[in-house]
Design a protein around this motif. Structure first.
Motif, PDB file in Angstrom:
ATOM      1  N   TYR A 134      -6.523   8.740  13.025  1.00  0.00           N
ATOM      2  CA  TYR A 134      -6.719   9.582  11.850  1.00  0.00           C
ATOM      3  C   TYR A 134      -6.737  11.062  12.251  1.00  0.00           C
ATOM      4  CZ  TYR A 134      -8.179   5.390   9.221  1.00  0.00           C
ATOM      5  OH  TYR A 134      -8.238   4.157   8.595  1.00  0.00           O
ATOM      6  N   LYS A 135      -7.479  11.367  13.314  1.00  0.00           N
ATOM      7  CA  LYS A 135      -7.609  12.760  13.741  1.00  0.00           C
ATOM      8  C   LYS A 135      -6.266  13.346  14.166  1.00  0.00           C
ATOM      9  CE  LYS A 135     -12.062  13.147  13.198  1.00  0.00           C
ATOM     10  NZ  LYS A 135     -12.622  14.046  12.165  1.00  0.00           N
ATOM     11  N   GLU A 136      -5.499  12.550  14.894  1.00  0.00           N
ATOM     12  CA  GLU A 136      -4.188  13.022  15.353  1.00  0.00           C
ATOM     13  C   GLU A 136      -3.271  13.328  14.173  1.00  0.00           C
ATOM     14  OE1 GLU A 136      -0.499  11.519  18.220  1.00  0.00           O
ATOM     15  OE2 GLU A 136      -2.334  10.336  18.056  1.00  0.00           O
ATOM     16  N   ALA A 137      -3.466  12.603  13.075  1.00  0.00           N
ATOM     17  CA  ALA A 137      -2.636  12.816  11.886  1.00  0.00           C
ATOM     18  C   ALA A 137      -3.220  13.869  10.949  1.00  0.00           C
ATOM     19  CB  ALA A 137      -2.471  11.501  11.141  1.00  0.00           C
ATOM     20  N   GLY A 138      -4.328  14.492  11.335  1.00  0.00           N
ATOM     21  CA  GLY A 138      -4.941  15.523  10.501  1.00  0.00           C
ATOM     22  C   GLY A 138      -5.636  14.979   9.270  1.00  0.00           C
ATOM     23  N   LEU A 143       0.832  -1.196   0.000  1.00  0.00           N
ATOM     24  CA  LEU A 143       0.000   0.000   0.000  1.00  0.00           C
ATOM     25  C   LEU A 143       0.872   1.253   0.000  1.00  0.00           C
ATOM     26  CD1 LEU A 143      -2.658   1.534   0.166  1.00  0.00           C
ATOM     27  CD2 LEU A 143      -2.642   1.169   2.652  1.00  0.00           C
ATOM     28  N   ARG A 144       1.927   1.259   0.793  1.00  0.00           N
ATOM     29  CA  ARG A 144       2.845   2.398   0.789  1.00  0.00           C
ATOM     30  C   ARG A 144       3.379   2.669  -0.617  1.00  0.00           C
ATOM     31  NH1 ARG A 144       4.138  -0.006   5.889  1.00  0.00           N
ATOM     32  NH2 ARG A 144       4.074   1.526   7.602  1.00  0.00           N
ATOM     33  N   ARG A 145       3.750   1.602  -1.309  1.00  0.00           N
ATOM     34  CA  ARG A 145       4.285   1.765  -2.661  1.00  0.00           C
ATOM     35  C   ARG A 145       3.208   2.254  -3.635  1.00  0.00           C
ATOM     36  NH1 ARG A 145       7.682  -2.544  -0.823  1.00  0.00           N
ATOM     37  NH2 ARG A 145       6.087  -4.148  -1.210  1.00  0.00           N
ATOM     38  N   GLU A 146       1.967   1.793  -3.444  1.00  0.00           N
ATOM     39  CA  GLU A 146       0.883   2.241  -4.324  1.00  0.00           C
ATOM     40  C   GLU A 146       0.582   3.718  -4.096  1.00  0.00           C
ATOM     41  OE1 GLU A 146      -1.906   1.064  -7.400  1.00  0.00           O
ATOM     42  OE2 GLU A 146       0.000   0.319  -6.602  1.00  0.00           O
ATOM     43  N   ILE A 147       0.660   4.168  -2.868  1.00  0.00           N
ATOM     44  CA  ILE A 147       0.470   5.593  -2.564  1.00  0.00           C
ATOM     45  C   ILE A 147       1.557   6.410  -3.250  1.00  0.00           C
ATOM     46  CG2 ILE A 147       0.596   7.317  -0.714  1.00  0.00           C
ATOM     47  CD1 ILE A 147      -0.759   5.163   1.112  1.00  0.00           C
ATOM     48  N   TYR A 207      -5.518  -4.765   9.864  1.00  0.00           N
ATOM     49  CA  TYR A 207      -6.076  -3.435   9.610  1.00  0.00           C
ATOM     50  C   TYR A 207      -5.233  -2.327  10.238  1.00  0.00           C
ATOM     51  CZ  TYR A 207     -10.347  -5.714   7.928  1.00  0.00           C
ATOM     52  OH  TYR A 207     -11.249  -6.477   7.221  1.00  0.00           O
ATOM     53  N   ALA A 208      -4.794  -2.537  11.466  1.00  0.00           N
ATOM     54  CA  ALA A 208      -4.020  -1.498  12.154  1.00  0.00           C
ATOM     55  C   ALA A 208      -2.735  -1.171  11.391  1.00  0.00           C
ATOM     56  CB  ALA A 208      -3.686  -1.944  13.581  1.00  0.00           C
ATOM     57  N   GLU A 209      -2.141  -2.175  10.775  1.00  0.00           N
ATOM     58  CA  GLU A 209      -0.914  -1.940  10.018  1.00  0.00           C
ATOM     59  C   GLU A 209      -1.199  -1.172   8.728  1.00  0.00           C
ATOM     60  OE1 GLU A 209       1.453  -5.454   9.492  1.00  0.00           O
ATOM     61  OE2 GLU A 209       0.916  -6.213  11.496  1.00  0.00           O
ATOM     62  N   TYR A 210      -2.340  -1.448   8.107  1.00  0.00           N
ATOM     63  CA  TYR A 210      -2.727  -0.676   6.920  1.00  0.00           C
ATOM     64  C   TYR A 210      -2.991   0.788   7.301  1.00  0.00           C
ATOM     65  CZ  TYR A 210      -3.143  -4.631   3.687  1.00  0.00           C
ATOM     66  OH  TYR A 210      -2.880  -5.703   2.864  1.00  0.00           O
ATOM     67  N   VAL A 211      -3.665   0.988   8.425  1.00  0.00           N
ATOM     68  CA  VAL A 211      -3.924   2.348   8.896  1.00  0.00           C
ATOM     69  C   VAL A 211      -2.613   3.067   9.176  1.00  0.00           C
ATOM     70  CG1 VAL A 211      -4.895   3.697  10.806  1.00  0.00           C
ATOM     71  CG2 VAL A 211      -6.221   1.813   9.792  1.00  0.00           C
ATOM     72  N   GLN A 212      -1.676   2.388   9.793  1.00  0.00           N
ATOM     73  CA  GLN A 212      -0.378   2.991  10.073  1.00  0.00           C
ATOM     74  C   GLN A 212       0.341   3.360   8.778  1.00  0.00           C
ATOM     75  OE1 GLN A 212       0.436   3.799  13.088  1.00  0.00           O
ATOM     76  NE2 GLN A 212       2.384   4.753  12.494  1.00  0.00           N
ATOM     77  N   ALA A 213       0.226   2.524   7.773  1.00  0.00           N
ATOM     78  CA  ALA A 213       0.855   2.817   6.479  1.00  0.00           C
ATOM     79  C   ALA A 213       0.262   4.079   5.869  1.00  0.00           C
ATOM     80  CB  ALA A 213       0.676   1.633   5.535  1.00  0.00           C
ATOM     81  N   ILE A 214      -1.042   4.240   5.992  1.00  0.00           N
ATOM     82  CA  ILE A 214      -1.712   5.432   5.472  1.00  0.00           C
ATOM     83  C   ILE A 214      -1.199   6.679   6.181  1.00  0.00           C
ATOM     84  CG2 ILE A 214      -3.942   6.622   5.362  1.00  0.00           C
ATOM     85  CD1 ILE A 214      -5.196   3.783   5.047  1.00  0.00           C
ATOM     86  N   ILE A 215      -1.155   6.599   7.502  1.00  0.00           N
ATOM     87  CA  ILE A 215      -0.722   7.747   8.302  1.00  0.00           C
ATOM     88  C   ILE A 215       0.722   8.100   7.992  1.00  0.00           C
ATOM     89  CG2 ILE A 215      -0.241   8.511  10.658  1.00  0.00           C
ATOM     90  CD1 ILE A 215      -2.716   6.838  11.519  1.00  0.00           C
ATOM     91  N   GLU A 216       1.583   7.103   7.963  1.00  0.00           N
ATOM     92  CA  GLU A 216       3.008   7.358   7.720  1.00  0.00           C
ATOM     93  C   GLU A 216       3.272   7.865   6.312  1.00  0.00           C
ATOM     94  OE1 GLU A 216       4.934   3.707   8.709  1.00  0.00           O
ATOM     95  OE2 GLU A 216       4.755   4.014  10.873  1.00  0.00           O
TER      96      GLU A 216
END
Length: 323
Positions: free
Chosen positions: A112-116, A53-57, A83-92
């Motif tokens: 999500y909120k903490e990351a804006g 997912l990181r690479r696709e982003i 799921y938590a790891e996918y969410v972390q990838a999105i945030i990072e």
């Protein structure tokens, strides 16, 4: 220019969204939608791992400098993905827009909120939309019974569901289900929505990475060419009419259980439809909007056409109705 609360708050040019679609929401399609002024979402779980997912982003960022998001759909599973790891990838990865669907997104909202990150949650009923608003999402996408995929169990079409939701919601709402052109966009805005989400219509575009035979079948199909499966299991899904979906319906009517159809509805079989063009390899999502789709444009052509025709409808045809 069509300006709504949704375009203003989510930072996009046009109130048109390409939501997450399994095996379809990839970089090329998402970037094409973004470059045309709409909002596209990468489908997180189409990617085998969070690193993928990181690479696709990053691939999407190479194709566009416009806003785009990531869809995270949480569904019951025997072997749930991390799921938590996918969410972390999105945030990072610095993504600032997320579309959530399936189960309640509340456990992940603080991250999500903490990351804006702004969160758009998909719902199929007014009560679920109100719940999403209460827990703090930034907007909702509400799916009428016409939609592809899971329309919920209330069977309420958009003509009723959209104004019913608009009457009680305070956050931006986009309408989904049965929308494929400017007429649907204008109707949704008139019913109280702040924009539209389209799945089947974007499935049938030049940049959609599915086999050409599937796109041509969507063009050939009418609004009659879908099946509702899993009705007896209260997990209704609207899919394209084909040999497999008809067989699933027959098994259900004969009293079959999920175990009796498990192999027929396997995700790997549906993926073969999109990647190999074997239209009867498995089930594949398609909405009633098939009946409104008559070509395979680029995303740029589609969005430009929708916006210009919508503006003409609003300023000319509808204006002439007022005496």
């Amino acid at each position: 220019m069509l300006r709504t609360r949704f375009t203003e708050e989510f930072g996009i040019e046009h109130p048109i969204v390409q939501g997450g679609m399994m095996w379809v929401g990839r970089a090329e399609l998402v970037a094409a939608v973004a470059n045309a002024g709409g909002l596209g979402f990468i489908t997180a779980l189409t990617q085998p791992t969070p690193d993928d997912l990181r690479r696709e982003i990053e691939r999407t960022r190479e194709l566009t400098d416009k806003p785009f998001g990531v869809n995270v759909t949480i569904l019951p599973s025997i072997n749930p993905p991390p799921y938590a790891e996918y969410v972390q990838a999105i945030i990072e990865s610095g993504v600032k827009l997320v579309e959530t669907a399936g189960s309640n997104p509340e456990p992940f909202l603080p991250y999500y909120k903490e990351a804006g990150i702004k969160v758009l949650h998909k719902c199929t009923s007014v009560r679920h939309a109100l719940k999403a608003q209460k827990i703090g999402v930034d907007g909702v996408s509400i799916d009428g019974f016409e939609c592809a995929g899971h329309p919920g169990e209330d069977d309420i079409p958009g003509l009723i569901l959209i104004p019913a939701a608009a009457r009680v919601l305070e956050i931006p709402m986009i309408a989904s289900g049965g929308i494929a052109d400017a007429r649907g966009l204008v109707a949704a805005l008139a019913l109280g929505a702040d924009g539209v989400n389209m799945g089947t219509r974007f499935l049938c575009t030049a940049e959609s990475a599915i086999d050409q035979k599937v796109k041509e079948q969507i063009v050939a199909n009418s609004e009659l060419d879908t099946q509702l499966i899993f009705r007896t299991m209260r997990n209704t899904a609207r899919v394209a009419d084909n040999e497999i979906s008809r067989k699933v319906v027959e098994i259900e009517k004969a009293g079959g259980t999920f175990e009796d159809v498990r192999e027929l509805v396997a995700g790997a079989r549906g993926r073969r439809v999109f990647e190999e063009g074997d239209l009867d390899a498995g089930i594949w999502s398609a909405g009633l909007a098939q009946g409104l789709i008559h070509d395979i444009p680029t995303c740029g052509e589609l969005i430009s056409r929708m916006v210009s025709e919508a503006e003409q409808l609003i300023t000319a045809r509808l204006a002439d109705v007022v005496a």
